[in-house]
Design a protein around this motif. Structure first.
Motif, PDB file in Angstrom:
ATOM      1  N   ALA A 181     -14.778  13.964   8.002  1.00 54.78           N
ATOM      2  CA  ALA A 181     -13.312  14.018   7.980  1.00 54.78           C
ATOM      3  C   ALA A 181     -12.798  14.125   6.549  1.00 54.78           C
ATOM      4  CB  ALA A 181     -12.738  12.771   8.647  1.00 54.78           C
ATOM      5  N   ARG A 182     -11.597  14.712   6.417  1.00 56.41           N
ATOM      6  CA  ARG A 182     -10.996  14.878   5.093  1.00 56.41           C
ATOM      7  C   ARG A 182      -9.768  14.000   4.893  1.00 56.41           C
ATOM      8  NH1 ARG A 182     -10.857  21.346   5.833  1.00 56.41           N
ATOM      9  NH2 ARG A 182      -9.959  20.559   7.770  1.00 56.41           N
ATOM     10  N   GLY A 183      -9.375  13.288   5.946  1.00 58.08           N
ATOM     11  CA  GLY A 183      -8.194  12.448   5.844  1.00 58.08           C
ATOM     12  C   GLY A 183      -8.459  11.153   5.101  1.00 58.08           C
ATOM     13  N   ARG A 184      -7.427  10.636   4.485  1.00 60.16           N
ATOM     14  CA  ARG A 184      -7.522   9.340   3.829  1.00 60.16           C
ATOM     15  C   ARG A 184      -7.572   8.222   4.851  1.00 60.16           C
ATOM     16  NH1 ARG A 184      -2.817   6.647   0.053  1.00 60.16           N
ATOM     17  NH2 ARG A 184      -3.852   4.672  -0.315  1.00 60.16           N
ATOM     18  N   TRP A 185      -6.818   8.397   5.930  1.00 64.33           N
ATOM     19  CA  TRP A 185      -6.831   7.436   7.019  1.00 64.33           C
ATOM     20  C   TRP A 185      -7.492   8.069   8.240  1.00 64.33           C
ATOM     21  CZ3 TRP A 185      -1.369   4.718   7.246  1.00 64.33           C
ATOM     22  CH2 TRP A 185      -1.243   3.888   6.117  1.00 64.33           C
ATOM     23  N   ILE A 186      -8.172   7.232   9.022  1.00 63.52           N
ATOM     24  CA  ILE A 186      -8.892   7.666  10.213  1.00 63.52           C
ATOM     25  C   ILE A 186      -8.303   6.989  11.446  1.00 63.52           C
ATOM     26  CG2 ILE A 186     -11.123   7.741  11.408  1.00 63.52           C
ATOM     27  CD1 ILE A 186     -11.137   9.412   8.871  1.00 63.52           C
ATOM     28  N   MET A 218       0.846  -1.198   0.000  1.00 64.15           N
ATOM     29  CA  MET A 218       0.000   0.000   0.000  1.00 64.15           C
ATOM     30  C   MET A 218       0.879   1.244   0.000  1.00 64.15           C
ATOM     31  SD  MET A 218      -3.283  -0.712   0.115  1.00 64.15           S
ATOM     32  CE  MET A 218      -4.029   0.729   0.878  1.00 64.15           C
ATOM     33  N   PRO A 219       0.532   2.259  -0.810  1.00 62.46           N
ATOM     34  CA  PRO A 219       1.266   3.516  -0.747  1.00 62.46           C
ATOM     35  C   PRO A 219       1.026   4.211   0.575  1.00 62.46           C
ATOM     36  CG  PRO A 219      -0.673   3.734  -2.127  1.00 62.46           C
ATOM     37  CD  PRO A 219      -0.551   2.280  -1.795  1.00 62.46           C
ATOM     38  N   ASP A 220       1.909   5.105   0.935  1.00 58.99           N
ATOM     39  CA  ASP A 220       1.789   5.812   2.198  1.00 58.99           C
ATOM     40  C   ASP A 220       0.549   6.701   2.181  1.00 58.99           C
ATOM     41  OD1 ASP A 220       4.105   7.840   4.186  1.00 58.99           O
ATOM     42  OD2 ASP A 220       2.314   6.709   4.702  1.00 58.99           O
ATOM     43  N   HIS A 221       0.021   6.990   3.377  1.00 57.65           N
ATOM     44  CA  HIS A 221      -1.157   7.843   3.496  1.00 57.65           C
ATOM     45  C   HIS A 221      -0.810   9.282   3.153  1.00 57.65           C
ATOM     46  CE1 HIS A 221       1.068   7.758   7.236  1.00 57.65           C
ATOM     47  NE2 HIS A 221       0.610   8.952   7.489  1.00 57.65           N
ATOM     48  N   SER A 222      -1.796  10.026   2.659  1.00 57.80           N
ATOM     49  CA  SER A 222      -1.582  11.430   2.314  1.00 57.80           C
ATOM     50  C   SER A 222      -2.099  12.366   3.390  1.00 57.80           C
ATOM     51  CB  SER A 222      -2.273  11.744   0.979  1.00 57.80           C
ATOM     52  OG  SER A 222      -3.660  11.437   1.062  1.00 57.80           O
ATOM     53  N   SER A 223      -3.016  11.906   4.244  1.00 59.76           N
ATOM     54  CA  SER A 223      -3.550  12.746   5.311  1.00 59.76           C
ATOM     55  C   SER A 223      -4.179  11.860   6.369  1.00 59.76           C
ATOM     56  CB  SER A 223      -4.576  13.743   4.749  1.00 59.76           C
ATOM     57  OG  SER A 223      -5.637  13.064   4.104  1.00 59.76           O
ATOM     58  N   LEU A 224      -4.340  12.427   7.552  1.00 64.11           N
ATOM     59  CA  LEU A 224      -4.840  11.669   8.691  1.00 64.11           C
ATOM     60  C   LEU A 224      -5.825  12.510   9.478  1.00 64.11           C
ATOM     61  CD1 LEU A 224      -4.530   9.097  10.542  1.00 64.11           C
ATOM     62  CD2 LEU A 224      -2.853  10.442  11.822  1.00 64.11           C
ATOM     63  N   SER A 225      -6.966  11.915   9.804  1.00 65.96           N
ATOM     64  CA  SER A 225      -7.966  12.573  10.645  1.00 65.96           C
ATOM     65  C   SER A 225      -8.120  11.790  11.945  1.00 65.96           C
ATOM     66  CB  SER A 225      -9.320  12.644   9.937  1.00 65.96           C
ATOM     67  OG  SER A 225      -9.258  13.414   8.758  1.00 65.96           O
ATOM     68  N   LEU A 226      -8.011  12.480  13.073  1.00 60.30           N
ATOM     69  CA  LEU A 226      -8.296  11.901  14.375  1.00 60.30           C
ATOM     70  C   LEU A 226      -9.740  12.240  14.719  1.00 60.30           C
ATOM     71  CD1 LEU A 226      -7.594  10.600  17.102  1.00 60.30           C
ATOM     72  CD2 LEU A 226      -6.667  12.820  17.835  1.00 60.30           C
ATOM     73  N   VAL A 227     -10.595  11.221  14.821  1.00 60.99           N
ATOM     74  CA  VAL A 227     -12.019  11.421  15.083  1.00 60.99           C
ATOM     75  C   VAL A 227     -12.309  11.060  16.533  1.00 60.99           C
ATOM     76  CG1 VAL A 227     -14.362  10.747  14.458  1.00 60.99           C
ATOM     77  CG2 VAL A 227     -12.606  10.977  12.676  1.00 60.99           C
ATOM     78  N   ILE A 228     -12.878  12.024  17.271  1.00 67.77           N
ATOM     79  CA  ILE A 228     -13.137  11.842  18.702  1.00 67.77           C
ATOM     80  C   ILE A 228     -14.603  12.131  19.002  1.00 67.77           C
ATOM     81  CG2 ILE A 228     -12.494  12.508  21.043  1.00 67.77           C
ATOM     82  CD1 ILE A 228      -9.850  13.526  19.978  1.00 67.77           C
ATOM     83  N   PRO A 229     -15.412  11.098  19.249  1.00 65.93           N
ATOM     84  CA  PRO A 229     -16.762  11.342  19.767  1.00 65.93           C
ATOM     85  C   PRO A 229     -16.652  11.720  21.249  1.00 65.93           C
ATOM     86  CG  PRO A 229     -16.521   9.133  18.809  1.00 65.93           C
ATOM     87  CD  PRO A 229     -15.156   9.677  19.033  1.00 65.93           C
ATOM     88  N   ALA A 230     -17.429  12.697  21.687  1.00 64.01           N
ATOM     89  CA  ALA A 230     -17.322  13.131  23.078  1.00 64.01           C
ATOM     90  C   ALA A 230     -18.669  13.635  23.580  1.00 64.01           C
ATOM     91  CB  ALA A 230     -16.275  14.241  23.219  1.00 64.01           C
ATOM     92  N   LYS A 231     -18.978  13.296  24.805  1.00 62.48           N
ATOM     93  CA  LYS A 231     -20.186  13.804  25.457  1.00 62.48           C
ATOM     94  C   LYS A 231     -19.848  14.171  26.890  1.00 62.48           C
ATOM     95  CE  LYS A 231     -24.922  12.721  26.815  1.00 62.48           C
ATOM     96  NZ  LYS A 231     -25.954  11.668  26.942  1.00 62.48           N
ATOM     97  N   ASP A 232     -20.047  15.435  27.232  1.00 60.24           N
ATOM     98  CA  ASP A 232     -19.799  15.939  28.586  1.00 60.24           C
ATOM     99  C   ASP A 232     -18.382  15.614  29.056  1.00 60.24           C
ATOM    100  OD1 ASP A 232     -22.428  16.891  28.726  1.00 60.24           O
ATOM    101  OD2 ASP A 232     -23.180  14.988  29.500  1.00 60.24           O
ATOM    102  N   GLU A 233     -17.407  15.995  28.237  1.00 67.31           N
ATOM    103  CA  GLU A 233     -15.997  15.738  28.541  1.00 67.31           C
ATOM    104  C   GLU A 233     -15.190  17.034  28.591  1.00 67.31           C
ATOM    105  OE1 GLU A 233     -15.009  13.008  29.572  1.00 67.31           O
ATOM    106  OE2 GLU A 233     -16.148  11.363  28.665  1.00 67.31           O
ATOM    107  N   GLN A 234     -15.789  18.120  29.078  1.00 70.73           N
ATOM    108  CA  GLN A 234     -15.092  19.408  29.088  1.00 70.73           C
ATOM    109  C   GLN A 234     -13.824  19.388  29.937  1.00 70.73           C
ATOM    110  OE1 GLN A 234     -17.802  22.321  30.729  1.00 70.73           O
ATOM    111  NE2 GLN A 234     -17.449  21.669  32.843  1.00 70.73           N
ATOM    112  N   ASP A 235     -13.780  18.544  30.953  1.00 67.19           N
ATOM    113  CA  ASP A 235     -12.612  18.491  31.831  1.00 67.19           C
ATOM    114  C   ASP A 235     -11.514  17.568  31.306  1.00 67.19           C
ATOM    115  OD1 ASP A 235     -13.798  20.259  33.652  1.00 67.19           O
ATOM    116  OD2 ASP A 235     -14.871  18.617  34.640  1.00 67.19           O
TER     117      ASP A 235
END
Length: 255
Positions: free
Chosen positions: A87-92, A1-18
């Motif tokens: 997300a806009r990254g190729r990899w997640i 596989m060719p190397d990734h061109s971009s990466l998106s970190l996806v974080i679901p969160a609920k009531d995590e302000q701290d």
């Protein structure tokens, strides 16, 4: 596989302000030399300042942030699906918003992903030394053993929020509530490969868990039965050869 061109970190969160500010500070610090990195936060109907804290943190670090808010909570799987689609990254890379996953493990996931030789895959984190209560660890072990006995996904810790997969792979998967716990099995159903990477795990320092014995174990059994049905009904063809096109329509080709 060719190397990734971009990466998106996806974080679901609920009531995590701290927790979310510290988590994003760590993520932007770990990935500061990677120009194709972005974070996608999906606030799943929080009643606190989770999203505002995330925005302030991203601004302070000059990081790229996509901030999304659900008007009401639809659960972690729904929030994850929203984030991946935006997300806009190729990899997640996925990660829980409670701070128990460690962003310092992201480079190890990337290194393993770069060695994958197939189009569809999932790199699953394994929290060998979990920093949770005995009861929570017992529930998780039980759920993992039952799931693996029936689905044979080869993942010892499918509940770990830290995973990496191509965005295109995720978009091929059937989706339903609690589906995030079955991503490795669903990827295998596509004919994809799974790899496991041992990752760090940290105790929760603020807030409360959104899971209990009912929605972690017993509801998971119902979901597992549904996944078994999906996998039994999935047919992935094995392509053994292709033929080129001469560019001429067969009905008009001259003898």
């Amino acid at each position: 596989m060719p190397d990734h061109s971009s990466l998106s970190l996806v974080i679901p969160a609920k009531d995590e302000q701290d927790n979310i500010g510290t988590l994003l500070t760590e993520a932007f610090t770990v990935m500061r030399d990677y120009s194709g990195f972005e974070v996608v936060i999906v606030d799943d109907g929080s009643l606190d300042q989770t999203l505002e804290t995330a925005r302030r943190t991203a601004t302070a670090h000059g990081g790229r942030l996509i901030a999304i808010r659900h008007d009401q909570s639809i659960g972690q799987s729904g929030a994850l699906a929203t984030g991946v689609r935006q997300a806009r990254g190729r990899w997640i890379v996925t990660m829980d918003g409670d701070g128990q996953n460690d962003p310092a493990d992201i480079p190890a996931l990337l290194q393993r992903a770069n060695r994958m030789q197939v189009e569809d895959f999932c790199i699953a984190g394994y929290r060998r030394n979990r920093k949770d209560s005995f009861w929570k660890r017992f529930q998780s072990r039980l759920a993992n053993r039952v799931r693996d006995a029936f689905l044979h996904d080869g993942v010892p810790d499918t509940g770990c929020g830290l995973k990496l997969f191509p965005r295109a792979t995720f978009l091929k998967l059937p989706w339903f509530d609690h589906a995030h716990r079955f991503i490795p099995a669903l990827v295998r159903g596509l004919g994809g490969d799974i790899a496991v990477v041992e990752v760090n795990h940290r105790p929760r320092t603020a807030g409360i868990s959104k899971y209990n014995a009912w929605n972690r174990t017993w509801a998971g059994i119902v979901d597992m039965i549904g996944v078994m049905w999906l996998l039994r009904r999935t047919r992935v063809p094995r392509i053994v050869g292709t033929a080129g096109n001469t560019g001429k329509h067969p009905m008009t080709e001259q003898a």
